[in-house]
Design a protein around this motif. Sequence first.
Motif, mmCIF file in Angstrom:
data_model
loop_
_atom_site.group_PDB
_atom_site.id
_atom_site.type_symbol
_atom_site.label_atom_id
_atom_site.label_comp_id
_atom_site.label_asym_id
_atom_site.label_seq_id
_atom_site.Cartn_x
_atom_site.Cartn_y
_atom_site.Cartn_z
ATOM 1 N N LEU A 182 0.859 -1.188 0.000
ATOM 2 C CA LEU A 182 0.000 0.000 0.000
ATOM 3 C C LEU A 182 0.893 1.236 0.000
ATOM 4 O O LEU A 182 1.786 1.367 0.851
ATOM 5 C CB LEU A 182 -0.883 -0.008 1.247
ATOM 6 N N PRO A 183 0.723 2.153 -0.973
ATOM 7 C CA PRO A 183 1.627 3.305 -1.078
ATOM 8 C C PRO A 183 1.720 4.105 0.219
ATOM 9 O O PRO A 183 0.708 4.357 0.881
ATOM 10 C CB PRO A 183 1.002 4.144 -2.200
ATOM 11 N N SER A 184 2.931 4.486 0.593
ATOM 12 C CA SER A 184 3.141 5.217 1.842
ATOM 13 C C SER A 184 2.308 6.490 1.911
ATOM 14 O O SER A 184 1.751 6.820 2.960
ATOM 15 C CB SER A 184 4.632 5.563 1.992
ATOM 16 N N LYS A 185 2.219 7.211 0.804
ATOM 17 C CA LYS A 185 1.444 8.458 0.805
ATOM 18 C C LYS A 185 -0.013 8.198 1.154
ATOM 19 O O LYS A 185 -0.640 8.976 1.865
ATOM 20 C CB LYS A 185 1.549 9.140 -0.571
ATOM 21 N N LEU A 186 -0.544 7.093 0.655
ATOM 22 C CA LEU A 186 -1.933 6.755 0.949
ATOM 23 C C LEU A 186 -2.084 6.351 2.412
ATOM 24 O O LEU A 186 -3.057 6.732 3.080
ATOM 25 C CB LEU A 186 -2.399 5.625 0.032
ATOM 26 N N VAL A 187 -1.119 5.595 2.938
ATOM 27 C CA VAL A 187 -1.161 5.221 4.360
ATOM 28 C C VAL A 187 -1.117 6.476 5.230
ATOM 29 O O VAL A 187 -1.846 6.592 6.221
ATOM 30 C CB VAL A 187 0.007 4.283 4.709
ATOM 31 N N GLU A 188 -0.261 7.425 4.854
ATOM 32 C CA GLU A 188 -0.163 8.679 5.603
ATOM 33 C C GLU A 188 -1.498 9.428 5.593
ATOM 34 O O GLU A 188 -1.922 9.990 6.607
ATOM 35 C CB GLU A 188 0.939 9.553 5.000
ATOM 36 N N THR A 189 -2.177 9.401 4.455
ATOM 37 C CA THR A 189 -3.456 10.113 4.332
ATOM 38 C C THR A 189 -4.524 9.502 5.219
ATOM 39 O O THR A 189 -5.277 10.221 5.890
ATOM 40 C CB THR A 189 -3.926 10.092 2.869
ATOM 41 N N VAL A 190 -4.601 8.185 5.251
ATOM 42 C CA VAL A 190 -5.704 7.529 5.982
ATOM 43 C C VAL A 190 -5.392 7.313 7.463
ATOM 44 O O VAL A 190 -6.302 7.023 8.245
ATOM 45 C CB VAL A 190 -6.078 6.177 5.323
ATOM 46 N N THR A 191 -4.106 7.456 7.862
ATOM 47 C CA THR A 191 -3.760 7.242 9.268
ATOM 48 C C THR A 191 -3.319 8.516 9.982
ATOM 49 O O THR A 191 -3.177 8.515 11.213
ATOM 50 C CB THR A 191 -2.618 6.226 9.403
ATOM 51 N N PHE A 192 -3.057 9.596 9.235
ATOM 52 C CA PHE A 192 -2.573 10.869 9.785
ATOM 53 C C PHE A 192 -1.167 10.753 10.375
ATOM 54 O O PHE A 192 -0.755 11.579 11.178
ATOM 55 C CB PHE A 192 -3.541 11.425 10.849
ATOM 56 N N LEU A 193 -0.426 9.720 9.976
ATOM 57 C CA LEU A 193 0.955 9.577 10.393
ATOM 58 C C LEU A 193 1.860 10.288 9.391
ATOM 59 O O LEU A 193 1.506 10.435 8.213
ATOM 60 C CB LEU A 193 1.338 8.100 10.477
#
Length: 209
Positions: A182-193
């Motif tokens: 799962l792309p890091s940018k997308l993980v950052e968007t959905v987790t606020f990390l």
Amino acid sequence: MLHILFLFSLILSSSSISNAADFCVADLMAAEGPAGFPCKAAAKVTADDFVYTALAKSGNTTNIISAAVSPAFVAQFPGVNGLGISIARLDLAPGGVIPFHTHPGASELLLCLHGHILAGFVSSANKVYIKKVGKGEIMVFPQGLLHFQVNAGKNSATAFVSFSSPDPGLQILDYALFGNDLPSKLVETVTFLDDAQVKKLKGVLGGTG
């Protein structure tokens, strides 16, 4: 009178089917379908199909979570196929943790054998239920809800967990987020990390992207 005879024949028929299907030991060489594994030929079923000895040994806790889960699901224990039950052993070294995870196909019942385990789950209304359980104490985790177990003592802890399905399924939250591509940018968007946190966790859990 004909109606009575017809109903009687149905009862006899259903009774014979029930007696013929006392069990359905899984044929693990066949493909698993939506209803589970097909039955092993009755002539090939032995007492060994209903016994599983691997849970007598503790699991290897030398890993990132300092814990081990030893399952006796249908894939390991074909005798539970179709019976609506299964079991697993939990071994938690000091500091050990079973991270947030779900079993989409079953509720879970934890029985602490020794040590102390802090366990809990989160309801669909985001209410948290946490309790420390000790030797001989049990806790239940409703089907599909996120839950966890943590060693709450200074010594090792052991528990058995039973399930209301021979194949309860498993999804670990941390690996679902950080253990894949799962792309890091997308993980950052959905987790606020932030980017550094996401990439660190992906590195720890084997993820890419």
